[in-house]
Design an enzyme around this catalytic site. Structure first.
Site, PDB file in Angstrom:
ATOM      1  N   LYS A 110       2.204  -3.923   6.587  1.00  0.00           N
ATOM      2  CA  LYS A 110       2.511  -4.027   5.151  1.00  0.00           C
ATOM      3  C   LYS A 110       4.023  -3.881   4.918  1.00  0.00           C
ATOM      4  O   LYS A 110       4.614  -4.601   4.133  1.00  0.00           O
ATOM      5  CB  LYS A 110       1.729  -2.969   4.361  1.00  0.00           C
ATOM      6  CG  LYS A 110       0.262  -3.276   4.242  1.00  0.00           C
ATOM      7  CD  LYS A 110       0.041  -4.486   3.338  1.00  0.00           C
ATOM      8  CE  LYS A 110      -1.384  -4.953   3.325  1.00  0.00           C
ATOM      9  NZ  LYS A 110      -1.593  -6.188   2.565  1.00  0.00           N
TER      10      LYS A 110
ATOM     11  N   SER B  90       0.824  -1.205   0.000  1.00  0.00           N
ATOM     12  CA  SER B  90       0.000   0.000   0.000  1.00  0.00           C
ATOM     13  C   SER B  90       0.856   1.251   0.000  1.00  0.00           C
ATOM     14  O   SER B  90       1.944   1.278   0.601  1.00  0.00           O
ATOM     15  CB  SER B  90      -0.857  -0.017   1.266  1.00  0.00           C
ATOM     16  OG  SER B  90      -1.458   1.235   1.456  1.00  0.00           O
TER      17      SER B  90
ATOM     18  N   TYR C 241      -1.588  -0.811  10.525  1.00  0.00           N
ATOM     19  CA  TYR C 241      -1.807  -1.440   9.211  1.00  0.00           C
ATOM     20  C   TYR C 241      -0.604  -1.196   8.289  1.00  0.00           C
ATOM     21  O   TYR C 241      -0.072  -2.128   7.681  1.00  0.00           O
ATOM     22  CB  TYR C 241      -3.083  -0.870   8.581  1.00  0.00           C
ATOM     23  CG  TYR C 241      -3.250  -1.223   7.127  1.00  0.00           C
ATOM     24  CD1 TYR C 241      -3.530  -2.533   6.737  1.00  0.00           C
ATOM     25  CD2 TYR C 241      -3.112  -0.261   6.126  1.00  0.00           C
ATOM     26  CE1 TYR C 241      -3.672  -2.863   5.393  1.00  0.00           C
ATOM     27  CE2 TYR C 241      -3.263  -0.582   4.788  1.00  0.00           C
ATOM     28  CZ  TYR C 241      -3.543  -1.879   4.426  1.00  0.00           C
ATOM     29  OH  TYR C 241      -3.676  -2.202   3.097  1.00  0.00           O
TER      30      TYR C 241
HETATM   31  P1  NAD Z   1     -10.710  -7.205   0.834  1.00  0.00           P
HETATM   32  O1  NAD Z   1     -10.914  -7.231   2.298  1.00  0.00           O
HETATM   33  O2  NAD Z   1     -11.884  -6.947  -0.044  1.00  0.00           O
HETATM   34  O3  NAD Z   1     -10.040  -8.570   0.369  1.00  0.00           O
HETATM   35  C1  NAD Z   1      -9.187  -9.323   1.185  1.00  0.00           C
HETATM   36  C2  NAD Z   1      -9.641 -10.777   1.135  1.00  0.00           C
HETATM   37  O4  NAD Z   1      -8.780 -11.549   1.975  1.00  0.00           O
HETATM   38  C3  NAD Z   1     -11.068 -10.967   1.651  1.00  0.00           C
HETATM   39  O5  NAD Z   1     -11.802 -11.764   0.744  1.00  0.00           O
HETATM   40  C4  NAD Z   1     -10.877 -11.668   2.982  1.00  0.00           C
HETATM   41  O6  NAD Z   1     -11.959 -12.526   3.295  1.00  0.00           O
HETATM   42  C5  NAD Z   1      -9.572 -12.423   2.764  1.00  0.00           C
HETATM   43  N1  NAD Z   1      -8.836 -12.718   3.979  1.00  0.00           N
HETATM   44  C6  NAD Z   1      -8.565 -11.880   5.022  1.00  0.00           C
HETATM   45  N2  NAD Z   1      -7.883 -12.525   5.966  1.00  0.00           N
HETATM   46  C7  NAD Z   1      -7.704 -13.809   5.520  1.00  0.00           C
HETATM   47  C8  NAD Z   1      -7.058 -14.947   6.061  1.00  0.00           C
HETATM   48  N3  NAD Z   1      -6.480 -14.928   7.271  1.00  0.00           N
HETATM   49  N4  NAD Z   1      -7.058 -16.072   5.321  1.00  0.00           N
HETATM   50  C9  NAD Z   1      -7.654 -16.133   4.117  1.00  0.00           C
HETATM   51  N5  NAD Z   1      -8.282 -15.080   3.556  1.00  0.00           N
HETATM   52  C10 NAD Z   1      -8.301 -13.927   4.264  1.00  0.00           C
HETATM   53  O7  NAD Z   1      -9.558  -6.151   0.524  1.00  0.00           O
HETATM   54  P2  NAD Z   1      -9.055  -5.568  -0.864  1.00  0.00           P
HETATM   55  O8  NAD Z   1      -9.419  -4.134  -0.908  1.00  0.00           O
HETATM   56  O9  NAD Z   1      -9.419  -6.451  -1.966  1.00  0.00           O
HETATM   57  O10 NAD Z   1      -7.493  -5.609  -0.594  1.00  0.00           O
HETATM   58  C11 NAD Z   1      -6.688  -6.701  -1.001  1.00  0.00           C
HETATM   59  C12 NAD Z   1      -5.281  -6.475  -0.506  1.00  0.00           C
HETATM   60  O11 NAD Z   1      -4.796  -5.228  -0.983  1.00  0.00           O
HETATM   61  C13 NAD Z   1      -5.163  -6.422   1.017  1.00  0.00           C
HETATM   62  O12 NAD Z   1      -3.972  -7.085   1.393  1.00  0.00           O
HETATM   63  C14 NAD Z   1      -5.077  -4.940   1.309  1.00  0.00           C
HETATM   64  O13 NAD Z   1      -4.371  -4.696   2.496  1.00  0.00           O
HETATM   65  C15 NAD Z   1      -4.335  -4.428   0.087  1.00  0.00           C
HETATM   66  N6  NAD Z   1      -4.593  -3.010  -0.213  1.00  0.00           N
HETATM   67  C16 NAD Z   1      -5.883  -2.569  -0.362  1.00  0.00           C
HETATM   68  C17 NAD Z   1      -6.125  -1.212  -0.613  1.00  0.00           C
HETATM   69  C18 NAD Z   1      -7.527  -0.678  -0.750  1.00  0.00           C
HETATM   70  O14 NAD Z   1      -7.713   0.535  -0.636  1.00  0.00           O
HETATM   71  N7  NAD Z   1      -8.540  -1.501  -1.010  1.00  0.00           N
HETATM   72  C19 NAD Z   1      -5.049  -0.307  -0.717  1.00  0.00           C
HETATM   73  C20 NAD Z   1      -3.755  -0.797  -0.582  1.00  0.00           C
HETATM   74  C21 NAD Z   1      -3.543  -2.154  -0.335  1.00  0.00           C
HETATM   75  N1  UFG Z   2     -12.746  11.042   3.245  1.00  0.00           N
HETATM   76  C1  UFG Z   2     -13.839  11.858   3.496  1.00  0.00           C
HETATM   77  N2  UFG Z   2     -14.982  11.290   3.975  1.00  0.00           N
HETATM   78  C2  UFG Z   2     -15.097   9.951   4.213  1.00  0.00           C
HETATM   79  C3  UFG Z   2     -13.986   9.131   3.934  1.00  0.00           C
HETATM   80  C4  UFG Z   2     -12.823   9.705   3.460  1.00  0.00           C
HETATM   81  O1  UFG Z   2     -13.772  13.073   3.319  1.00  0.00           O
HETATM   82  O2  UFG Z   2     -16.171   9.501   4.648  1.00  0.00           O
HETATM   83  C5  UFG Z   2     -11.517  11.646   2.707  1.00  0.00           C
HETATM   84  C6  UFG Z   2     -10.256  11.367   3.510  1.00  0.00           C
HETATM   85  O3  UFG Z   2     -10.082  12.360   4.514  1.00  0.00           O
HETATM   86  C7  UFG Z   2      -9.179  11.419   2.420  1.00  0.00           C
HETATM   87  C8  UFG Z   2      -9.904  10.900   1.180  1.00  0.00           C
HETATM   88  O4  UFG Z   2     -11.291  11.062   1.431  1.00  0.00           O
HETATM   89  O5  UFG Z   2      -8.788  12.736   2.181  1.00  0.00           O
HETATM   90  C9  UFG Z   2      -9.625   9.427   0.879  1.00  0.00           C
HETATM   91  O6  UFG Z   2      -9.914   8.664   2.046  1.00  0.00           O
HETATM   92  P1  UFG Z   2     -10.067   7.080   1.982  1.00  0.00           P
HETATM   93  O7  UFG Z   2     -10.429   6.614   3.351  1.00  0.00           O
HETATM   94  O8  UFG Z   2     -10.970   6.702   0.862  1.00  0.00           O
HETATM   95  O9  UFG Z   2      -8.620   6.591   1.564  1.00  0.00           O
HETATM   96  P2  UFG Z   2      -7.213   6.774   2.317  1.00  0.00           P
HETATM   97  O10 UFG Z   2      -6.306   7.456   1.349  1.00  0.00           O
HETATM   98  O11 UFG Z   2      -7.366   7.372   3.633  1.00  0.00           O
HETATM   99  O12 UFG Z   2      -6.760   5.260   2.540  1.00  0.00           O
HETATM  100  C10 UFG Z   2      -6.843   4.270   1.506  1.00  0.00           C
HETATM  101  C11 UFG Z   2      -6.982   2.899   2.141  1.00  0.00           C
HETATM  102  C12 UFG Z   2      -5.716   2.515   2.858  1.00  0.00           C
HETATM  103  C13 UFG Z   2      -4.554   2.617   1.940  1.00  0.00           C
HETATM  104  C14 UFG Z   2      -4.478   3.978   1.326  1.00  0.00           C
HETATM  105  C15 UFG Z   2      -3.395   4.006   0.283  1.00  0.00           C
HETATM  106  O13 UFG Z   2      -8.069   2.894   3.056  1.00  0.00           O
HETATM  107  O14 UFG Z   2      -5.815   1.179   3.267  1.00  0.00           O
HETATM  108  O15 UFG Z   2      -5.717   4.302   0.687  1.00  0.00           O
HETATM  109  O16 UFG Z   2      -3.260   5.249  -0.260  1.00  0.00           O
HETATM  110  F1  UFG Z   2      -3.416   2.376   2.615  1.00  0.00           F
END
Ligand code: NAD
Ligand code: UFG
Length: 343
Positions: free
Chosen positions: A152, A124, A148
């Site tokens: 990572k 991330s 978190y």
């Molecule tokens: P998500 O929660 O939708 O998907 C994660 C999946 O992993 C889920 O289906 C969950 O059931 C499964 N899981 C969790 N713990 C598990 C375990 N112990 N064993 C087996 N399965 C398990 O999340 P996502 O948004 O698809 O994110 C996927 C990956 O990308 C994650 O590692 C997350 O940290 C990373 N990531 C997500 C974002 C974002 O904004 N969505 C940003 C940066 C990184």
């Molecule tokens: N925000 C609002 N209202 C809300 C939610 C968010 O104004 O209800 C704002 C936040 O303050 C920020 C922007 O929208 O300025 C984006 O916020 P998000 O929560 O959508 O995303 P973040 O950038 O905070 O975090 C996300 C994921 C993290 C990841 C990161 C990587 O949640 O897991 O992106 O850039 F690490």
């Protein structure tokens, strides 16, 4: 290739499965569904038009995972499984380290047993922390501010040491910026449990009537309109980055890190306006205090991914907003039969 996908039923995993299947890869999914519905995998099968195997298993169960990996004999693994709620990570640090770091160690052991030496890992942008300069490139100092983010970063370090120690192995670390949007079919998308913590899923639920109004968390940041700026990336572009990373893992060795974003920053107000255009009406919002730990602006330098992986984002802001609304309007309760917590 034969690809073992952990967390394949999740938001990013499910979109990646569709891209992998479209390119003829064979996949096997491992997910314990702690944050996803098994319905997702049925929908992916339907979109792909062919079957694939899936296992309900926890990545921390090394023995179970090793048996799955030995039987499937993957050429590579894509490791999405993890816990991702920044706020919750501070309240449940042991769970977050256990799943995100312990789960990665467990997976590496299982891969060893199956003779698999290639892994793509979901990291991330949050590993960078407060920007020293923008856009962040991959050499920017790493100083995550949340539990978190630290899980990572630790997992990245584990993978770098693993790839260094075993000749011929490859670990490709993808640092995602802010994934949004959904598959064009409207059959799969993001379906958060409870009140959405992220901007776009929250806004989508305002549009579908489940939430009253968006709360803009701070309008006094040092950005052009005072609201937070992020590098939003269409989830289908992000999914395609995994296909490119697999091709790279097949021809390289060692650990490599890539930013995956668009390089373009948009403010909360710009995202709100774009989503209102997609929905075709004004959506209510109110200004609320800043959220603790939020950074004013995050933007990626994605030139390394373009140069080495031959990947770059194709979809712009209107595609992100329209595909999100297409998913949300067709599935107002996500993968459930009905919304459990209407506003
Ligand atoms: P998500 O929660 O939708 O998907 C994660 C999946 O992993 C889920 O289906 C969950 O059931 C499964 N899981 C969790 N713990 C598990 C375990 N112990 N064993 C087996 N399965 C398990 O999340 P996502 O948004 O698809 O994110 C996927 C990956 O990308 C994650 O590692 C997350 O940290 C990373 N990531 C997500 C974002 C974002 O904004 N969505 C940003 C940066 C990184
Ligand atoms: N925000 C609002 N209202 C809300 C939610 C968010 O104004 O209800 C704002 C936040 O303050 C920020 C922007 O929208 O300025 C984006 O916020 P998000 O929560 O959508 O995303 P973040 O950038 O905070 O975090 C996300 C994921 C993290 C990841 C990161 C990587 O949640 O897991 O992106 O850039 F690490």
């Amino acid at each position: 290739m034969r690809i073992l996908v952990t967390g394949g039923a999740g938001y990013i995993g499910s979109h990646t499965l569709v891209e992998l299947m479209a390119r003829g890869h064979e996949v096997s999914v491992v997910d314990n569904h702690v944050n996803s519905s098994p319905v997702v995998l049925e929908r992916v099968r339907e979109l792909a038009g062919r079957p694939f195997e899936s296992h309900v298993a926890d990545v921390r169960d090394t023995g179970g995972l090793a048996a799955i990996a030995r039987a499937f004999a993957p050429d590579a693994v894509i490791h999405f499984a993890g816990l991702k709620a920044v706020g919750e990570s501070g309240e449940r640090p042991v769970d977050y380290y256990d799943v995100n770091v312990g789960g990665t160690l467990s997976l590496l052991r299982a891969m060893e047993g199956a003779g698999c030496g290639r892994i793509i890992f979901s990291s991330s942008a949050t590993v960078y922390g407060e920007p020293v300069y923008l856009p962040y490139d991959e050499d920017h100092p790493l100083a995550p501010v949340s539990v978190y983010g630290r899980t990572k970063l630790m997992a990245e370090q584990v993978l770098a040491d693993w790839a260094r120690a075993a000749p011929g192995t490859a670990a490709i670390v993808l640092r995602y910026f802010n994934p949004v949007g959904a598959h064009a079919s409207g059959r799969i998308g993001e379906d958060p449990d409870g009140v959405p913590q992220n901007l776009m899923p929250y806004l989508a639920q305002v549009a579908s009537g489940r939430r009253a109004a968006l709360r803009i968390l701070g309008d006094d940041y040092p950005t052009p309109d005072g609201t937070g700026v992020r590098d939003y990336i269409h989830v289908v572009d992000l999914a395609r980055a995994h296909v490119a990373a697999l091709d790279r893992a097949a021809v390289t060795a060692g650990a490599e890190v890539y930013n995956i974003g668009t390089g373009q920053g948009y403010s909360v107000k710009e995202m709100h306006a774009a989503f209102c255009r997609a929905v075709g009406r004004d959506l209510p919002f109110e200004i609320a205090p800043r959220r603790a730990g939020d950074i004013a602006e995050m933007r990626a330098d994605c030139t390394r991914a373009a140069r080495v992986l031959g990947w770059q984002a194709r979809h712009g802001l209107s595609d992100m907003a329209q595909s999100l609304w297409n998913w949300q309007s067709r599935n107002p309760a996500g993968y459930r039969d009905r919304a459990e917590d209407p506003a």
